[in-house]
Design an enzyme around this catalytic site. Structure first.
Site, PDB file in Angstrom:
ATOM      1  N   HIS A   1      -7.578  -5.888  -0.359  1.00 38.13           N
ATOM      2  CA  HIS A   1      -6.345  -5.128  -0.112  1.00 38.13           C
ATOM      3  C   HIS A   1      -5.301  -5.903   0.692  1.00 38.13           C
ATOM      4  CE1 HIS A   1      -4.189  -1.400  -0.360  1.00 38.13           C
ATOM      5  NE2 HIS A   1      -4.142  -1.222   0.939  1.00 38.13           N
TER       6      HIS A   1
ATOM      7  N   ASP B   1      -9.736  -5.082  -4.703  1.00 39.44           N
ATOM      8  CA  ASP B   1      -8.808  -4.186  -4.014  1.00 39.44           C
ATOM      9  C   ASP B   1      -9.183  -2.715  -4.151  1.00 39.44           C
ATOM     10  OD1 ASP B   1      -6.495  -3.206  -2.785  1.00 39.44           O
ATOM     11  OD2 ASP B   1      -5.185  -4.573  -3.882  1.00 39.44           O
TER      12      ASP B   1
ATOM     13  N   SER C   1       0.840  -1.192   0.000  1.00 44.21           N
ATOM     14  CA  SER C   1       0.000   0.000   0.000  1.00 44.21           C
ATOM     15  C   SER C   1       0.881   1.250   0.000  1.00 44.21           C
ATOM     16  CB  SER C   1      -0.954  -0.052   1.200  1.00 44.21           C
ATOM     17  OG  SER C   1      -2.021   0.858   1.049  1.00 44.21           O
TER      18      SER C   1
END
Length: 287
Positions: free
Chosen positions: A265, A238, A98
């Site tokens: 995610h 996601d 991320s």
């Protein structure tokens, strides 16, 4: 800084190469990524080091620092400190999840670390505007009552309201993590709630509108400078949608992309064994 913000390492420091894991955020702690320590065992075991970023978890907490303190350069400098502290700057791999993938991409493109062998960018947007756009498009796919609750509370600034938190939970269960929360994830969320300084400064307090200092942050212009083999990862559901990943795929010269069909995610928790297989194989392929 006085020293690197190092939290945990798994494996043997005498290993031929180390994998440095950079967690998401900014602001959450690294605990939710501990499953990647699986890579430190088995026939192809490697040293796995978790970079606990400044301002969260077990690292230094600096609640009184102004917004201007929390810059991408700060996090890159701290990453460089970690590499030097462990003496691995001449031979390492990098895994960024991320926000960690964004800052990892900028670190590689800007600093051109000579010892980096392979880069994994996991569930990362190439820019924060792309991330915001993706989250809002996913919100459009939620039931109308959930959309209304989330948008009305964000407009009013009442994100502490139980109704907002409950509706956010419904969104997160579809696009953030689709399996029961692990102990590491719960620990990360608790740490973030205890000290949200970094998150509030850089992103703000809203889920669907970035209002912090990083609201226009992008690494797209420097992606062509990433020369090492790079693996892109995201999930079918996601928040880091295909549109968020595409600039990495189009601009990094040596790149491959794997999407996890049952994940959002957090594929390292949602499809743990498959993640270890895909990442492990990528890290051990000869150049």
């Amino acid at each position: 800084m006085d020293g690197p913000n190092v939290t945990e390492a798994f494996g043997d420091l005498k290993s031929s190469r180390a994998l440095v894991v950079v967690h998401g955020g900014p602001g959450p702690a690294h605990y939710y990524l501990i499953s990647l320590a699986d890579l430190a065992s088995g026939p192809n075991a490697i040293l796995v080091i978790f970079y606990g970023q400044i301002g969260c978890g077990g690292s230094s907490h600096l609640r009184d620092k102004p917004v201007e303190f929390w810059t991408p350069t700060l996090f890159m400098d701290e990453l460089d400190n970690l590499l030097n502290h462990y003496g691995i700057s001449d031979n390492f791999d990098l895994y960024g999840h991320s926000w960690g993938g964004i800052i990892g991409a900028q670190f590689v493109g800007t600093c051109q670390p000579k010892g980096l062998r392979r880069l994994v960018i996991a569930n990362s947007p190439a820019s924060l505007p792309l991330w915001e756009k993706s989250c809002n498009e996913l919100l459009d796919g939620m039931p109308e009552d959930v959309q209304q609750i989330l948008r009305e509370h964000e407009e009013a600034g009442t994100m502490d309201d139980k109704e907002y938190k409950d509706a956010t939970g419904l969104y997160m269960a579809k696009h953030f993590i689709r399996v029961p929360l692990s102990d590491g994830m719960l620990k990360t969320l608790a740490a973030m709630a205890k000290d949200p300084t970094v998150t509030h400064a850089t992103l703000g307090q809203k889920q669907f509108k970035i209002e912090g200092s990083l609201k226009t942050y992008s690494v797209i212009s420097g992606l062509h400078k990433i020369a090492v083999p790079t693996l892109l990862l995201n999930g079918r559901y996601d928040e880091a949608s295909d549109a968020c990943i595409m600039p990495f795929f189009e601009r990094i010269p040596k790149v491959r992309w794997y999407q996890f069909a049952e994940s959002s995610h957090m594929p390292h928790l949602e499809e743990r064994d498959l993640v270890m297989k895909i990442v492990g194989e990528f890290l051990h392929v000869h150049d």
